[in-house]
Scaffold this motif. Structure first.
Motif, short mmCIF file in Angstrom:
data_model
loop_
_atom_site.label_atom_id
_atom_site.label_comp_id
_atom_site.label_asym_id
_atom_site.label_seq_id
_atom_site.Cartn_x
_atom_site.Cartn_y
_atom_site.Cartn_z
N ASP A 139 32.05 -9.30 103.77
CA ASP A 139 32.12 -8.60 102.48
C ASP A 139 31.51 -7.21 102.56
O ASP A 139 31.89 -6.32 101.80
CB ASP A 139 31.44 -9.43 101.38
CG ASP A 139 30.00 -9.79 101.70
OD1 ASP A 139 29.61 -9.74 102.88
OD2 ASP A 139 29.25 -10.14 100.76
N ARG A 140 30.58 -6.99 103.49
CA ARG A 140 29.96 -5.67 103.64
C ARG A 140 30.85 -4.70 104.39
O ARG A 140 30.53 -3.51 104.48
CB ARG A 140 28.62 -5.82 104.36
CG ARG A 140 27.62 -6.70 103.64
CD ARG A 140 26.23 -6.57 104.22
NE ARG A 140 26.16 -7.01 105.61
CZ ARG A 140 25.92 -8.26 105.99
NH1 ARG A 140 25.74 -9.20 105.07
NH2 ARG A 140 25.84 -8.57 107.27
N LYS A 141 31.94 -5.19 104.93
CA LYS A 141 32.86 -4.34 105.69
C LYS A 141 34.08 -3.91 104.86
O LYS A 141 34.98 -3.27 105.39
CB LYS A 141 33.37 -5.10 106.92
CG LYS A 141 32.28 -5.46 107.93
CD LYS A 141 31.81 -4.23 108.68
CE LYS A 141 30.88 -4.60 109.82
NZ LYS A 141 30.47 -3.42 110.60
N ILE A 142 34.12 -4.29 103.59
CA ILE A 142 35.29 -4.03 102.75
C ILE A 142 35.07 -2.79 101.89
O ILE A 142 34.00 -2.64 101.27
CB ILE A 142 35.60 -5.24 101.85
CG1 ILE A 142 35.80 -6.51 102.68
CG2 ILE A 142 36.84 -4.97 100.99
CD1 ILE A 142 35.89 -7.77 101.85
N ARG A 143 36.05 -1.94 101.83
CA ARG A 143 36.03 -0.79 100.91
C ARG A 143 37.17 -0.97 99.92
O ARG A 143 38.36 -0.94 100.29
CB ARG A 143 36.17 0.53 101.69
CG ARG A 143 35.02 0.73 102.67
CD ARG A 143 34.98 2.08 103.31
NE ARG A 143 33.93 2.14 104.32
CZ ARG A 143 33.65 3.21 105.05
NH1 ARG A 143 34.35 4.33 104.88
NH2 ARG A 143 32.69 3.17 105.95
N TYR A 144 36.78 -1.18 98.67
CA TYR A 144 37.75 -1.48 97.63
C TYR A 144 38.39 -0.21 97.07
O TYR A 144 37.87 0.89 97.22
CB TYR A 144 37.06 -2.27 96.51
CG TYR A 144 36.53 -3.62 96.95
CD1 TYR A 144 37.39 -4.69 97.19
CD2 TYR A 144 35.17 -3.82 97.15
CE1 TYR A 144 36.92 -5.91 97.60
CE2 TYR A 144 34.67 -5.04 97.55
CZ TYR A 144 35.56 -6.09 97.79
OH TYR A 144 35.07 -7.30 98.21
N HIS A 145 39.51 -0.42 96.39
CA HIS A 145 40.26 0.69 95.78
C HIS A 145 40.62 1.75 96.84
O HIS A 145 40.59 2.95 96.56
CB HIS A 145 39.48 1.30 94.63
CG HIS A 145 39.13 0.32 93.55
ND1 HIS A 145 40.08 -0.29 92.75
CD2 HIS A 145 37.93 -0.18 93.15
CE1 HIS A 145 39.48 -1.12 91.90
NE2 HIS A 145 38.18 -1.08 92.13
#
Length: 546
Positions: A139-145
């Motif tokens: 989850d810390r590796k995800i960049r949303y939008h």
């Protein structure tokens, strides 16, 4: 399958699951690639990576896990266009949404599904995905939008340059050596709508399952669900006991098979055996049974068709016309629909729902007028009419200035495109759980990356150098959504490794154990340091090319 090959598969599978069950969490966390920032740069500022994953759904989370486990020195990020993890399981919110295959194979091999139900509801699956991402630090590796609009490959730099629409519509630039797309196969913005006559005349509500309104009240109302696929057979029983009545209006029937929501054998195994062993046995039990019934259906379609219809008639009881459940095509020409514990048949048997086979002439103020002359009154019409196919989230691919048309490319082992370097896309099975192929794709990606590191290669490209291999336009399914997308889907070839077999055991041998040096995947060295590489990349690049 030869006994020696079978022992090799099962032995490796059992050993891997035992290891994963005991130590996967701590191992994956310790293997996370460490970002070494340049002066004045933070990890949040990093835009250059070894690998970029597009999409934080079921496939993307799986790829991230395998990268952390098998390629611990590789830096990576997940770019997610939406604002949440989960993909399909976060997008769809219609009543009754659930898996259409068992969770012992739809769940990850490295993190066993421990829910009581093998046919699970959507919120439970979404929780499972979120828990998995948190447990392994993904989850810390995800960049949303972050919506990837354009990806351009330069062979000179051995680098992909991505044009990304970021938060607030800002245009961002990312770069990477390897690009892996896990964005599914359909358009998240809108579902398929045939566009019937008179829709504007209808005084009630028209709803597409992909855009289900929050808080839609349907208690005591007359509902017509247009469609006969997995979404329709899920919606009808889910709504039937609150609505006044639900009618499933289908243009043609689909094969519908009942299956227990709870897998008694799997639950017994988990109760009696260590979790890793139980998971392996439950998973392979499901895989082998599915393969067996699929092969029987394809080899003896008339017998399979007869048996499926007999089972449907037994579920419906007397008085229900089984012709509504007798398709014109053979089993597995289109995907079968599963109904847990026969819930659809029960709703029909109890008079809460019904099935009509007809075509729509026009919408009216109060419902639908049919080609037969009959009318269906409705307060709510649900258009469960399918998906719009959209590969790679609509991203445009360019290789050395040449725009790539996936519809004219060959699919290498169901995951890479001919003549496109350092690019892979996850596309699951049509006759089994999506995750089975997604996991194998992720493993093979890691094998390619490690092969490039060991050999000092900058990129790998599938090349069709065999003139006897010709494109095969045969689609894996005859479903309408597949037919509509035939011009945009990559073609399979007439022989291995371009041919798709839709067979997990065969793909397991090829992707987990088969040689990467197959004469088709061409590896290329690169003497110069990529212009976009940071210091941590430069050290590795020098070591590879010395």
């Amino acid at each position: 399958m030869p006994e020696q090959a079978r022992e090799k598969i099962f032995g490796a599978e059992l050993s891997a699951v035992r290891t994963a069950a005991n130590s996967a969490a701590s191992s994956a966390r310790s293997n996370v690639a460490t970002f070494k920032p340049r002066a004045g740069q933070t990890e949040a500022d990093q835009t250059d990576f070894d690998v970029i994953i597009v999409g934080a759904g079921l496939s993307g989370i799986g790829v991230a896990y395998h990268l952390q486990r098998d390629c611990p020195r590789k830096s990576f990020v997940i770019l997610e266009a939406r604002g949440a993890i989960g993909g399909t399981w976060d997008l769809f919110r219609y009543p009754g949404i659930r898996s259409d295959s068992d969770m012992h194979t739809l769940g990850y091999r490295f993190r066993p599904w421990r829910g009581e139900k093998a046919i699970a509801d959507g919120p439970s699956i979404l929780d499972y995905l979120n828990d998995t991402a948190r447990e392994y630090g993904i989850d810390r590796k995800i960049r949303y939008h972050h919506n990837v609009k354009h990806a351009s490959w330069s062979s000179t730099e051995a680098r992909w340059t991505l044009e990304v629409q970021g938060p607030g519509g800002k245009t961002l630039t990312y770069t990477c050596n390897f690009l892996q797309t896990c964005s599914g196969y359909y358009d998240y913005d809108a579902g398929y709508m045939p566009g019937w006559a008179g829709m504007e005349c209808f005084k009630g509500e028209i709803v597409h399952p992909q855009k289900w309104p929050e808080g839609l009240e349907y208690a005591g109302k007359r509902i017509v669900v247009i469609g006969s696929g997995a979404t329709a057979v899920t919606l009808v029983p889910a709504m039937a006991y609150r609505a006044a009545h639900v009618t499933m209006l289908q243009r043609s029937p689909t094969y519908i098979v009942t299956r227990p929501a709870k897998d008694a054998i799997a639950n017994w195994l988990y109760a009696k055996l260590p979790e890793g062993v139980a998971h392996t046995l439950a998973r392979w039990k499901s895989i082998l049974l599915q393969m067996y019934f699929y092969n029987i259906a394809r080899k003896k379609p008339d017998a399979a068709k007869k048996r499926i219809i007999e089972l449907a008639q037994a579920e419906l009881g007397p008085g229900i016309d089984v012709r509504h459940f007798t398709p014109r095509y053979d089993p597995w020409d289109q995907r079968l629909c599963l109904v847990p514990d026969g819930d659809l048949f029960r709703a029909i048997r109890e008079g809460k729902a019904s099935v009509v086979t007809d075509e729509i002439e026009t919408f009216s103020e109060t419902g639908l007028k049919l080609r037969s002359g009959d009318e269906l009154a409705a307060d709510i019409i649900v258009t469960a009419t399918g998906l719009v196919m959209k590969l790679m989230g609509g991203m445009e691919l360019v290789v050395d200035g040449r725009v790539v048309n996936p519809g004219t490319a060959l699919s290498y082992k169901g995951m890479m495109l001919s003549d496109v370097p350092n690019f892979a896309s996850t596309f699951g099975y049509t006759n089994a759980s999506w995750t089975l192929k997604a996991d194998l794709t992720a493993e093979y990606l890691c094998r390619i990356l490690n092969k490039m590191d060991r050999g000092g290669y900058a990129y790998s490209t599938p090349r069709n150098n065999d003139p006897s291999t010709i494109p095969d336009t045969t689609l894996p399914l005859s479903s309408s959504y597949m037919q509509r997308a035939k011009d945009i889907l990559p073609k399979q070839g007439s022989k291995h490794p371009w041919k798709l077999y839709q067979n997990y055991a065969r793909d397991l041998l090829a992707l987990r154990f088969g040689s990467i040096d197959d004469g088709t995947l061409v590896f290329t060295r690169h003497a110069a340091q990529p212009a976009h590489a940071g210091r941590h990349e430069h050290v590795r690049w020098q070591r590879q090319t010395e």
